[in-house]
Every structure is written in structure tokens, then in C-alpha cells.
Design an enzyme around this catalytic site. Sequence first.
Site: not given
Length: 622
Positions: A405, A591, A594
Site C-alpha cells: 500500500t 466471482c 481475484c
Amino acid sequence: MLPASRYSSKAHRCIRALTAVQAEHGAPQLYTTVKRRTCSSVTAPRITTHYTIHPRDKDPRWEGMEMERFADEADVVIVGGGPAGLSAAIRLKQLANEHQKELRVCLVEKAPQIGAHTLSGACLEPSALTELFPDWKERGAPLNTPVTEDVFNIFTKSHRIPVPILPGLPMQNHGNYLVRLGNFVRWLGEQAEELGVELYPGYAAAEVLFHEDGSVKGVATNDVGIAKDGSPKDVFERGMELHAKVTLFGEGCHGHLAKQLYKQFNLRENCEPQTYAIGLKEMWMIDEKKWKPGRTEHSVGWPLNRHTYGGSFLYHLNEGEPLVSLGFVVGLDYTNPYLSPFKEFQRWKHHPFVAATLEGGQRIAYGARALNEGGFQSIPKLTFPGGLLIGCSPGFMNVPKIKGTHTAMKSGMLAAEAIFPKVTAEEPDSETAGLHVPEYADSLKNSWVWKELHSVRNIRPSFHNPLGLYGGMIYTGIFYWILRGKEPWTLKHRGMDAHQLKPAKECTPIEYPKPDGKISFDLLSSVALSGTNHEGDQPPHLTLKDDSVPVARNLAVYDGPEQRFCPAGVYEYVPMETGDGMRLQINAQNCVHCKTCDIKDPSQNINWVVPEGGGGPAYNGM
């Protein structure tokens, strides 16, 4: 939802039309059926109906349809409302305010709300945040849990071997914060909106647009109102075009548009293939007596063997209630097609050291995402005429730290600082219609991001040795802790993750224990906790280049590994209705975005594209 700020009249009309269609989405539906292991010799049934595989100009059902798109102009368009994209948007508006310049910045995000598709551990290093907002504490950034204790273990099946975390090792987290990254991203979105950034949540960027000279012109959002069979519905509406002087692509790991840009501009010509992992995560409410706010726990070893890269985390959050986030990461360069990352995660929770924390608790959330693990060796060319790559799209994750991050945010900030002078110049210095800003790559190479990634470049590939995990730990201890990554060589990765699987006949099937419903759980009840929802009547966004390949090759040679590496039960091999063999069924509604299937498919036949905007998981502070 964060409301968009300022739109042109055409954009208003387009958004109203798109919103009307999106309002038809129904409740989440999860599908499963029985599986067998025989292959079919008959013609494969048609699975893929998406227009990227079956062009609409060759489909008579689309004759006479209005295909014009509304277009809107901005100075900068940003694709992706994650840490990188929002940091870039914020920094651009900060610079515009400092220099008293008018600057229109538009950001599109496929999630229905900012942060709703964000998932991470997450242990946040606040360096980039402090650069972006020195007063982040006063602004109320949701960093509520400073790390107070680090624990690292090597697991055997029933025991643990504590490993001391020496000063300077990547796993030391002094000064970092345990966060719910979705909440942090939502806060970044609020800061961006206050500065005047136009946010468009719920609109997926589906197509890169180009000028006649080949430079990037902008993006187009997805069309809506297409039936599952690929035909137009009565409510069909084209997406809208967003044009910009420069477009920043911050889609996250293995982005749909970034894949196209890699090919269009040959951006991976001088780097190694990216390598990935899948991370699976749960949130639990635990017994308050077991709650230790600020404690981080990491492990390697069991249940994985020494040649399968991976590990775990368990973080005690201080959010006013006894909450822990825990997860399991498996490198996607594993070789055994029988391995199931989801079931390895469920098995790991039964280790005595982990189960002791979870017993008596309640699981409240689940999700999964892919991670970039290639590091320094796999960074592609970052700039091209009209655009830049930022964040996890090119891949700036520090793998041994398990953190990306802070580097993603910094890349977005550096991109903003590089493009600002050019987009605000009265006469931009560019040979192409879309501005080319190579200064961004130069700034990144002179920043702490480059230095940090270079220092840990050999840790991940060092695990490819006869001793596996243990050889990698020895290498890390000698060459990182002592030399700080200054060794005069750079190790290579194995190659593409998709090419690492061995044929099923060369591998031993893995027998996993049944879930007990208390510590471990089945797949579909897990996916239900992700809040995943897609409009059911739309073409599956998990497209196949060739519908015959799954049965003819993946099932025949690898025993259908997609039914195991998918963490959401999207892929299943089911009996043909005729009784003659098997077919692949794609449960696209399940889904969680990912991208693991696109990465690990041994035939590289699956191409993940964006579904209608707003579809996907609905993570709440994951």
C-alpha cells in the site's frame, strides 16, 4: 456511495441511463453442481458469449443498434479507486490548488462504492500517507491500531518454532498500523472528493481508447443491458468515453486494461514475467479474553510443503470490539494441480496455535485477491504515449514485508508530480496527441520505492532451491540481514506461474479434511459472506479464447485445476446433458474479482474482463 462531483450534461445523461439499467440487478446467486472426472469426446458446448470473443459487428442480432457513445473531456483520467489512484488524484488537486490552476481530474472505479472491492491484510506502513497528508491523524484517518507486538513462527503439523524478528528484518512492524484497508480507501476517497476530484464509482473501464497516432486517448466504460447469450436487451446502453491529456492506470493486480497495454506498447520487453500469489482472508469476532489489540502473528511452513511458497497472518485489530483479521497466502508458482489454496487456508486454521484464538468465535467476512510477487525484476516499462502505470497494476509490492500500500500510494503521488507540469502547460511538449511523461519513471527510480524494492529483490526467488522454504530463510538471513540486499547479483524467477503446473499423473492427489462448520467452512458459505453479486443475465466476464480447451487439455492433463485454484467456486466440471463426458460450467455470479484464473490457467485460455459496473464483491472494510 460517494457522489460524483461535476459532470458535463452529456455525462449526466449517460450516467442516468446506466444507473437505470444497473438498478435491475437481482440478489446474489451462488451455483454448484456435482463433479466427475471423465472427459468428453464430443464437440464442446458454447460457453463464451462475450463480445470480446464474438464481435458484435458479425452478429445479426446487433444490426441497427445505436452504438454511439457520449464523450467527456478531462485533463487527467484515473482508472481504479485504490490507494494508488486516489493518492494520484489527491496529489494532482493539491498541486493545482498550490499553483492556482484549474485541473479536471476524473476517477472511475468498478466497485459500487469506493473501497468495496478492496481487500488486504493489512499492516500499513504510514510513510507515504504522512507525505500526502502530514496531518492525517487530525483528519481522522482510520489508523486505529498501532502494532504493539510481532510474532513469527515456523509451523509443523502440531507445533510451532518461534523465530526471533531481528531489527532490520522485513517482518519487523514497529511504527506500522493494523488497518481495514477498505475503510482506509473510503477515507482517501472522501479526502479526494473534498479537493474536487470527480469520482465515478460503479463504472468499470472496459476499453482503452487511442488517438490516430497510436497514443492513449482515454477509456470507455462498459456497456450495460446485454443478455447472457450476447444479444442486446431492450434497455441496452453504450458506456461513455472519458478523454484525457494523460490517463493513469491503477487497476490493481493483473488489471484488464493493463494486459492490453503490455501488448500494445510491448511494456514487458525488458523485464521478467510477473509472478503472483493468491491471498485469502477472513474476519472474525473472537472471545474478548483472547483479544490482544496491536498483535501481529505470521507463520510459514505447515500445511504447505517446503517447496510451495506461502504463509499466514493473524492481526488483532482495535476497532472497539474483539476483531481479528486472518489470512493465508499461496504463491501461484505451485506445481501440484490438486492443491486448493482455499482448503489449505481452512486446514491451517486448525493448527493448535491458530485454533486457540478462533475457538468460540464467529466468522463474519470472507474474500480473496491475487497479489503481485515479482518485485523489482518484474517491473515493466511504466510510461507510454498518453498513459502511465501506477500501484499494483505494474506491481510494487514488497513481498517479504507483505506490504504494497505504501509503495502504491507513493507511485501515484510521483505520477501526479510528473504529469502536473505537462497537463497544465499552455503548450505541452509532446510528440503525440496523448502526453508522454517519461519523467515519472525517472522519479520512481530516484525514490525510496526503487531502493526498497531493489534491496529485497532476491528474497522471493531465493526460495527456488533444493531446500525450498528453509534455503530461502537462510539466504534472507545472510544476504539481507547482513548485507541489506547489496549482493552484486539478481536472482531470476522460474517464469510464468501458468507454466509451473505438472500433469496430474505426475502428482499425488491431496486429501483435505471436511470442514467442521466451526473453525473451517465450505466454499459456498464462504463466498456468501463476501456479498458477491452480479447481474445474472449478462455474458460471463470469465471468457474463454477456445471453449474446447478446458475439457480437452485442462481436465484431461491437469484434472481441471481451475475448480481448485478459484476461491469462489466459479469453475466446475459437470456431466454433459447427453451423458457423454463432461463440460465446464462457469458460475460467473460467484466471482470475487481475484484474477487468479487468468493468471494460473495452464492453457492461458481464460481472459478475465470487467463485468457490468457495480458487480462483484461487497467487502465492508476488508
